[in-house]
Scaffold this active site. Structure first.
Site, mmCIF file in Angstrom:
data_model
loop_
_atom_site.group_PDB
_atom_site.id
_atom_site.type_symbol
_atom_site.label_atom_id
_atom_site.label_comp_id
_atom_site.label_asym_id
_atom_site.label_seq_id
_atom_site.Cartn_x
_atom_site.Cartn_y
_atom_site.Cartn_z
ATOM 1 N N SER A 289 -52.977 21.966 20.352
ATOM 2 C CA SER A 289 -53.329 21.390 21.581
ATOM 3 C C SER A 289 -52.639 22.051 22.746
ATOM 4 O O SER A 289 -51.524 22.841 22.005
ATOM 5 C CB SER A 289 -52.886 19.856 21.770
ATOM 6 O OG SER A 289 -51.777 19.783 21.910
ATOM 7 N N ASP A 290 -52.855 21.788 23.855
ATOM 8 C CA ASP A 290 -51.947 22.682 24.882
ATOM 9 C C ASP A 290 -50.816 21.491 25.131
ATOM 10 O O ASP A 290 -50.987 20.412 24.452
ATOM 11 C CB ASP A 290 -52.780 22.877 26.151
ATOM 12 C CG ASP A 290 -51.903 23.814 26.840
ATOM 13 O OD1 ASP A 290 -52.622 24.718 27.766
ATOM 14 O OD2 ASP A 290 -50.710 23.906 26.757
ATOM 15 N N TRP A 291 -49.965 21.645 25.883
ATOM 16 C CA TRP A 291 -48.638 20.943 26.364
ATOM 17 C C TRP A 291 -49.156 19.467 26.519
ATOM 18 O O TRP A 291 -49.570 19.252 27.523
ATOM 19 C CB TRP A 291 -47.819 21.537 27.162
ATOM 20 C CG TRP A 291 -46.557 20.747 27.380
ATOM 21 C CD1 TRP A 291 -46.443 19.409 27.897
ATOM 22 C CD2 TRP A 291 -45.155 21.118 27.067
ATOM 23 N NE1 TRP A 291 -45.111 19.073 27.732
ATOM 24 C CE2 TRP A 291 -44.480 20.020 27.404
ATOM 25 C CE3 TRP A 291 -44.726 22.209 26.545
ATOM 26 C CZ2 TRP A 291 -42.850 19.967 27.004
ATOM 27 C CZ3 TRP A 291 -43.331 22.249 26.171
ATOM 28 C CH2 TRP A 291 -42.548 21.317 26.643
ATOM 29 N N GLY A 292 -49.196 18.620 25.567
ATOM 30 C CA GLY A 292 -49.327 17.083 25.885
ATOM 31 C C GLY A 292 -50.774 16.876 25.989
ATOM 32 O O GLY A 292 -50.997 15.775 26.343
ATOM 33 N N SER A 293 -51.608 17.779 25.870
ATOM 34 C CA SER A 293 -52.935 17.538 26.148
ATOM 35 C C SER A 293 -53.755 16.406 25.260
ATOM 36 O O SER A 293 -54.640 15.719 25.492
ATOM 37 C CB SER A 293 -53.801 18.868 26.193
ATOM 38 O OG SER A 293 -53.752 19.291 24.771
#
Ligand code: GLC
Length: 754
Positions: A289-293
Site C-alpha cells: 500500500s502507499d503510506w497509510g492508504s
C-alpha cells in the site's frame, strides 16, 4: 461486426514462456517458502504483511497507532516484515539483528526507501531524465542509485514511479516519465532494469517498485490525493501500459495509490490488483500500500473502520500495509471470523517471502550492511560522472534567437541573476531524503569554473524562511528590495543569465499549484531586467511545465534545466558555453496558460475540430488551442533535416511488421544529437484513437553534414490498442505515419493495414 483479430497464438506462447520462466526462476524457492509457511503462526504471517517507518525519519503523517515502543516489541516478535526510511548500514544492521536473533523464526526484513532519482548522488528528477529520451543513460542512473542505496543497507527502492500525467498543476509530474504511455513504458522498464540488474541476489541490486497503481496521475483539478474518474480507454491505453512494462521488465513489487479509481480506492481495488495485475499480467511479486492508504479506506468512506479496512485491503490484493497498522491490529480477527481466508494471507506472505529469497536475504541477512561499501561508494566519482552525463542530456533548449547561445568562452561582463542561481538544494528536487543539504553544484558554481567574468545579484528571495519536505513552502510575493541591484548589474553587463523557476519543494508530493507562472516576484524581476538589457538567457529550474508565455515572446534564449541533481551547475555551464550541445525533447507539453490544462499531444479529435466560419468549433474565446511548446519538442545548436521517408511492407498481404525508414541529416556546423520520433494515427477505429501516438524513437549522434538512415519496426504491438473490455485489437485500415523531431513536425505518409 468489425473484422477484428486477437493474437491468440502469440499471447499463448508468451504466457507459456513467462510461466516457464517464473517456474524456472523460482522452483527452488517455492519448496523453501512452503516449508517456512508451514511453521508460521497466523501472527507471524500477518507480521510479514506489516511495514513500519524507521523511527528516525518521516515521509508521511505518523499514524496514531505508531510509537517506537510498540514497533520494537513487534520487531522482536517477528510481527514486522519490512521497514522504510531506515538510514545507514549501522541502523539497518541493528534492526535486522533484532529481528533475526530475537524473533522465533528470524525471517529477515526488507528495507525500503524512496530512492526516486538517486540516494546520496542525486540524478536529475525523473521528468528531466525523461527529457533525455536516452534509455541507456536512464538505466545507468537507476543503476547508480541502486549501488548507493544498497551500500547503506537498503534492498528495495520505492521506484520507478510510472504514473502518466497530463496535468502540470499536479506536483508529482516531476517524479514520472511525462504524458506519453509509450515513452513512459520504455523509461519504466529501463529504471526497473537499472535497480534490479541481472541478478537480484547481488549485493548491489535492489528490488524495484512500480508505483502508484493506478491512475494516480489523473487527480481531479490537478490536486494531489483527489478522486480519479477515468474512462476504460484511457485506463487501458495510457495508464496501465507503463505498469505492464515495468512488470514485464521484472519489477518485484508494485505500490498502489491513495486515490479512488472510479469510486473504489486503489488500495481496496480487487479488479486492479487481482484481476489485472496478478491475474491477467501474472505478476508474482507483491503489492504494498502507499503510506497509510489501507487505513485511509475509512477516510474515503469505503471502510467502516480499521478492521473493515484491513479486510477489504487484504481481500483486494494489497499484500503489505505501510504504516496504517490495519493488518497488525485487525487481520487476525478478520481471518478468525472468516472475513479473510487463510489462503489470502498465505498468498500474500508467499509473495513477500519469494522476494526475500530472491534478494538472498535468507542466505545472508546482512549482505547489504557492509560499512566498507558505504564508505567507498557514496558520492563516488563514477557516480558524479554518470549524474553529469544524465544532467546534460536532460536539458531542453526551448528558444535560441539569433544564436545567442552558446556563449563565447571569453564572454565578458556576464550578469547572473536569480535566487535559484546560487541555490544548492533546489536542483536536488523534493525527493532527496537520502542525500545531504547543499550538495548540488549551483549554476553560479558551474559558471565560475568557466569564467571569472561573472557577477551575481539575487534580485529577490524566492521563498520566505526555511523550506523542507514536510512544510508548506512559503513564496515571496512582495519583497522586491533586491531589484535595483539586479537591474544595475544587468545594465552594466553584456549578457544576462537569469535563473528563475520553482523552489525544489514547490513540486513533488502534495505540491499542487493553481498557477503555472514563474512563482512570486520573478516575472516582475525578469521584466525589470529586460527593460534595461534584453540580451537575456533564461535558465528555467522547475519541477513541472510552466506557462512562460511572456518569456517566450520577449526573451531571446530559454533553456529548460528542470532540477538536474548533484551535477546541475556543471551540466548547465557546459551547455551554456557549448561544450555540450543540448539534445533534450519535452516529455510533457508546456501550456500557454493554466486554463488549457490538461493539454497534451495525444488527444482525441472532436466532431468540431476544424475552425468554421461560425463560433461552433472546439476552441477557447480567450486562448489558442496550441501549446506553448509541444511534446517531443527541443532545439539544438545545430539543425537536422529529415528526408526519404519510406515504408517497407515486409508482408505482401500488407500486414506488419512494417519497416519505416527515414534519413536524418545534420545540416548545421556543430555535432549534435537528435531524437527521431515516429507517430501513428489510426484514422478509423472501433474505439477512437488519438490524433497521434508515439510508437518509436531513436536518439542519434550526427557530425556536421553527416546523415543516418533510421529504421523503425511497426508490428501489432505498435499498431494495436485496447478496447473498453481490455482486449488488445489490431484493426485493418489506414494509418498515418509521421517521423520528425517533435510531435508537431515531420514527414508524413499513409499505410494501409489489411
Ligand atoms: C509517500 C508516497 C510514496 C512513497 C511512500 C513512502 O506518501 O506517496 O510514493 O513511496 O509514501 O515514503
Amino acid at each position: 461486426m468489425r473484422n477484428i483479430r486477437f493474437k491468440g497464438s502469440l499471447i499463448l506462447g508468451l504466457i507459456l514462456f513467462v510461466m516457464t520462466n517464473i517456474v524456472a526462476q523460482n522452483k527452488n524457492y517455492e519448496a523453501q517458502i512452503d516449508a517456512l509457511l508451514s511453521k508460521m503462526t497466523l501472527e507471524e504471517k500477518i507480521g510479514q504483511m506489516n511495514q513500519y517507518n524507521g523511527f528516525w525519519d518521516v515521509t508521511g503523517p505518523v499514524p496514531a497507532g505508531g510509537g517506537a515502543k510498540i514497533k520494537y516489541e513487534h520487531l522482536e516478535k517477528g510481527w514486522v516484515g519490512s521497514m522504510l526510511n531506515v538510514k545507514g548500514t549501522e541502523q539497518v544492521r541493528k534492526i535486522q539483528e533484532l529481528v533475526v536473533n530475537k524473533s522465533r523464526l528470524g525471517i529477515p526484513l526488507l528495507f525500503g526507501f524512496d530512492v526516486i532519482h538517486g540516494y546520496k548522488t542525486i540524478s536529475p528528477i525523473p521528468l528531466a531524465e525523461a527529457a533525455s529520451w536516452d534509455l541507456t543513460a536512464i538505466e545507468k542512473s537507476a543503476r547508480v542509485a541502486a549501488i548507493e542505496a544498497s551500500a547503506v543497507g537498503l534492498n528495495w527502492a520505492f521506484a520507478p514511479m510510472v504514473d502518466i500525467s497530463r496535468d502540470a498543476r499536479w506536483g508529482r509530474v516531476m517524479e514520472g516519465g511525462g504524458e506519453d504511455p509509450y515513452l513512459g513504458a520504455k523509461i519504466g522498464a529501463a529504471r526497473v532494469k537499472g535497480f534490479q540488474g541481472d541478478d537480484l541476489a547481488a549485493p548491489n541490486t535492489i528490488a524495484a517498485c512500480a508505483k502508484h497503481f493506478a491512475a494516480y496521475g489523473f487527480p481531479e483539478a490537478g490536486k494531489d490525493y483527489t478522486a480519479i474518474e477515468i474512462g476504460m480507454s484511457t485506463l487501458y491505453n495510457v495508464v496501465l501500459p507503463p505498469f505492464k512494462a515495468a512488470v514485464d521488465a521484472g519489477a518485484r513489487t508494485v505500490m498502489n495509490s491513495f486515490n479512488l479509481v472510479n469510486g473504489i480506492p486503489a488500495t481496496g481495488n480487487s479488479w486492479l490488483q487481482r484481476d489485472i495485475l496478478k491475474g491477467r499480467w501474472k505478476f508474482d511479486g507483491f503489492v504494498i500500500s502507499d503510506w497509510g492508504s489501507a487505513g485511509e479506506l475509512v477516510d474515503h468512506g469505503y471502510a467502516a473502520d480499521l478492521s473493515h479496512a484491513a479486510e477489504l485491503a487484504a481481500n483486494a490484493g494489497s499484500d503489505v500495509d505501510m504504516e496504517s497498522s490495519a493488518y497488525i491490529g485487525h487481520l487476525k480477527a478478520a481471518v478468525e471470523s472468516g472475513r479473510v481466508s487463510m489462503a489470502v494471507v498465505d498468498d500474500a506472505v508467499r509473495r513477500i517471502l519469494r522476494v526475500k529469497f530472491e534478494l538472498g536475504l535468507f542466505d545472508d541477512p546482512y549482505k547489504y550492511c557492509d560499512p566498507k561499501r558505504e564508505k567507498e561508494l557514496l558520492y563516488h566519482p563514477d557516480h558524479q560522472a554518470a549524474a553529469l552525463d544524465m544532467a546534460k542530456k536532460s536539458i531542453v533548449l526551448l528558444k535560441n534567437e539569433k544564436q545567442l547561445l552558446p556563449l563565447k568562452k571569453d564572454q565578458q561582463k556576464i550578469a547572473v541573476i536569480g535566487a535559484l542561481a546560487a541555490d544548492k538544494n533546489s536542483p536536488l528536487g523534493s525527493w532527496r531524503l537520502g542525500s545531504d543539504d547543499n550538495t548540488a553544484v549551483s549554476v553560479l558554481d558551474g559558471l565560475q569554473k568557466y569564467t571569472k567574468n561573472v557577477k551575481y545579484a539575487k534580485g529577490a528571495e524566492l521563498v520566505i524562511g526555511q523550506a523542507t519536505f514536510t512544510m508548506e513552502t512559503k513564496i515571496n510575493e512582495t519583497d522586491t528590495g533586491g531589484f535595483a541591484e539586479a537591474v544595475k548589474l544587468a545594465k552594466e553587463s553584456e549578457v544576462v543569465i537569469m535563473v528563475l523557476g520553482e523552489h525544489g519543494f514547490q513540486s513533488g508530493e502534495s505540491r499542487s499549484r493553481t498557477k503555472l507562472d514563474l512563482p512570486g516576484v520573478q516575472q516582475a524581476l525578469l521584466e525589470a531586467v529586460y527593460k534595461v538589457n534584453p540580451r537575456i538567457v533564461l535558465v528555467l529550474m522547475n519541477g513541472r511545465p510552466l506557462a512562460i508565455t511572456w518569456a517566450d515572446e520577449h526573451i531571446p534564449a530559454i533553456l529548460e534545466t528542470w532540477q538536474l541533481g548533484t551535477q546541475s551547475g556543471n551540466a548547465i555551464a557546459q551547455v551554456l558555453f557549448g561544450d555540450y550541445n543540448p539534445s533534450g525533447k519535452l516529455p510533457m507539453t508546456f501550456p500557454r496558460s493554466v486554463g488549457q490544462v490538461p493539454i497534451y499531444y495525444n488527444h482525441f479529435s472532436s466532431g468540431r475540430a476544424d475552425p468554421t466560419p461560425h463560433v461552433f468549433w472546439t476552441h477557447y474565446s480567450d486562448e489558442s488551442n496550441k501549446p506553448l511548446y509541444p511534446f517531443g519538442y527541443g532545439l539544438s545548436y545545430t539543425q537536422f533535416e529529415y528526408s526519404s521517408l519510406d515504408m517497407i511492407m515486409t508482408d505482401a498481404a500488407g500486414r506488419q511488421p512494417v519497416t519505416v525508414q527515414v534519413t536524418v541529416k545534420n545540416t548545421g556546423k556543430v555535432a549534435g544529437e537528435e531524437v527521431a520520433q515516429l507517430y501513428i494515427h489510426d484514422k478509423v477505429a472501433g474505439v477512437v484513437r488519438p490524433v497521434k501516438e508515439l510508437k518509436g524513437f531513436q536518439k542519434l549522434s550526427l557530425q556536421p553534414g553527416e546523415s543516418k538512415i533510421v529504421e523503425f519496426k511497426l508490428t501489432d504491438a505498435e499498431l494495436g490498442f485496447y478496447n473498453n473490455n481490455g482486449d488488445f485489437l489490431v484493426e485493418p485500415g489506414e494509418f498515418e505515419i509521421m517521423v520528425g523531431g517533435s510531435s508537431q513536425t515531420g514527414l508524413k505518409t499513409v499505410i494501409t493495414v489489411k
